[in-house]
Design a protein around this motif. Sequence first.
Motif, PDB file in Angstrom:
ATOM      1  N   TYR A 330       0.825  -1.208   0.000  1.00 44.47           N
ATOM      2  CA  TYR A 330       0.000   0.000   0.000  1.00 44.47           C
ATOM      3  C   TYR A 330       0.861   1.260   0.000  1.00 44.47           C
ATOM      4  CZ  TYR A 330      -3.148  -3.689   1.376  1.00 44.47           C
ATOM      5  OH  TYR A 330      -3.847  -4.866   1.408  1.00 44.47           O
ATOM      6  N   VAL A 365      -2.461   0.960   5.592  1.00 46.62           N
ATOM      7  CA  VAL A 365      -3.156   0.015   4.722  1.00 46.62           C
ATOM      8  C   VAL A 365      -4.382   0.695   4.122  1.00 46.62           C
ATOM      9  CG1 VAL A 365      -4.455  -2.163   4.666  1.00 46.62           C
ATOM     10  CG2 VAL A 365      -2.323  -2.009   5.975  1.00 46.62           C
ATOM     11  N   ALA A 366      -4.610   0.480   2.851  1.00 47.43           N
ATOM     12  CA  ALA A 366      -5.763   1.064   2.163  1.00 47.43           C
ATOM     13  C   ALA A 366      -6.969   0.138   2.239  1.00 47.43           C
ATOM     14  CB  ALA A 366      -5.412   1.345   0.702  1.00 47.43           C
ATOM     15  N   ASN A 424      -4.362   5.805   2.900  1.00 49.08           N
ATOM     16  CA  ASN A 424      -3.893   4.731   3.773  1.00 49.08           C
ATOM     17  C   ASN A 424      -4.254   5.044   5.217  1.00 49.08           C
ATOM     18  OD1 ASN A 424      -2.361   3.070   1.784  1.00 49.08           O
ATOM     19  ND2 ASN A 424      -1.183   4.954   1.561  1.00 49.08           N
TER      20      ASN A 424
END
Length: 457
Positions: A330, A365-366, A424
Amino acid sequence: MIKFPEHFMWGAATSAPQSEGYSLSYGKSASTWDKWFEMQPDKFNSNQGPDTASDTYRLYREDVENMQKIGLNSFRTSIAWTRLIPDGKHVNQVAVDFYRDYFKCLRDAGITPIINLFHFDMPWWLMEKGGWETRESVEAFACYAKTAFELFGDLVDRWTTFNEPIVHIECGYLTGYHYPDIVDFKKAVQVGYHTLMAHTAAVAEFKKVKPDGQIGIILNITPAYAKSDAPEDLAAKQNADLLLAKSFLDPTVLGVIPGALVTLLKQHELLPKTKKDDRQLIADNCVDFIGVNYYQPLRVQAPEKPQFPAQTPGDLYANYIWPERKINPYRGWEIYPEALYDVAMMMKNEYRNIPWYVSENGMGVADEERFMGEDGQIQDDYRIEFMQAHLTQLHRAIEAGSSCFGYHTWTFNDCWSWLNGYRNRYGFYRVDLAHGAKRAMKKSGRWYRELSANNGF
């Protein structure tokens, strides 16, 4: 069971511009981020500008309660220069009231505040004069710092001057991720030097105003790893270490700018303008502690066709992709916990084992909604595994004698992140922007509560 030292600081970090919101309200003036978004909103992810933050200005009391729920005993945030002194001259009393209540809430909850002064949010009124390119910025920052120490020193004992100064230098003057979005190595070095002197001036003011407190600086540090033992790769490593680590570590901890760095800059016609008393001011104003932000290692090799004199840092060292790397897809960042041990030992062996702490470490993290359980909680086991791996290396270094006193993650709530907006997520708490910035604890928050309660895992 991996146990950490008694009174270890378990916490999280954020910044004013990334969390508060209301970026042009309640007396706050524009920063470079506000103006850049106004001028070029298409540069920002999903049209998310600095006003789209986590609403901490309104919800800070709830946030402090949530900090208690996950076991934080310490917390770092910053003061917005543009909120406290909007025009560079007059204090905004509304801001004073807000920050005083915020910091008091933290203290009353048993959470030690560590307050930072600058987190990339240059006031627009100063940017119009040249920002960090001009020596006037040093005096302006010292005045701001003194004002903050006087207004909040009774509530805050631990302060830091800058967060990751290398970032606003690189991103603003070499890579295009911060305003003014130009590529000028000579200006970048001058900006770096004025930033260092602004830090030094702030430390000098701190010693006058609050001699019983502690002041430090937050640096993003990793020793460079060379592709090979070939002389040209080792020279690239030395150049990277000088520019990205020793440029701020040596003067702030040891009180001296490395001679090898001066030689390198002189060789490439990059020496900044200085004043005759600067060297003594640096020597007299070392920090009490260091904050280390660590996310990824720095791997370098010799550049293939370097220009001389160097036009960018890429003429002095080139990035290298380690074939065995593990990646966070990500962000495109390598995950290498072992480097945190190496940083810790560097602090012990090369920087007089100065007290230091991990001021940021985390995993962005997306589309985390993919990992939402039936109970509505995000099951972010990947974040827990990331922290466990890094804490294992940190514990190993502490056992070897490195003077680390705490571990802070990035971040507490999901927050706005510059050009990336909310692409993110890093937080222990999910922020639902569509529903009034509603907070919801992730699985990692429960794990962190147990970590803090057990002082280990």
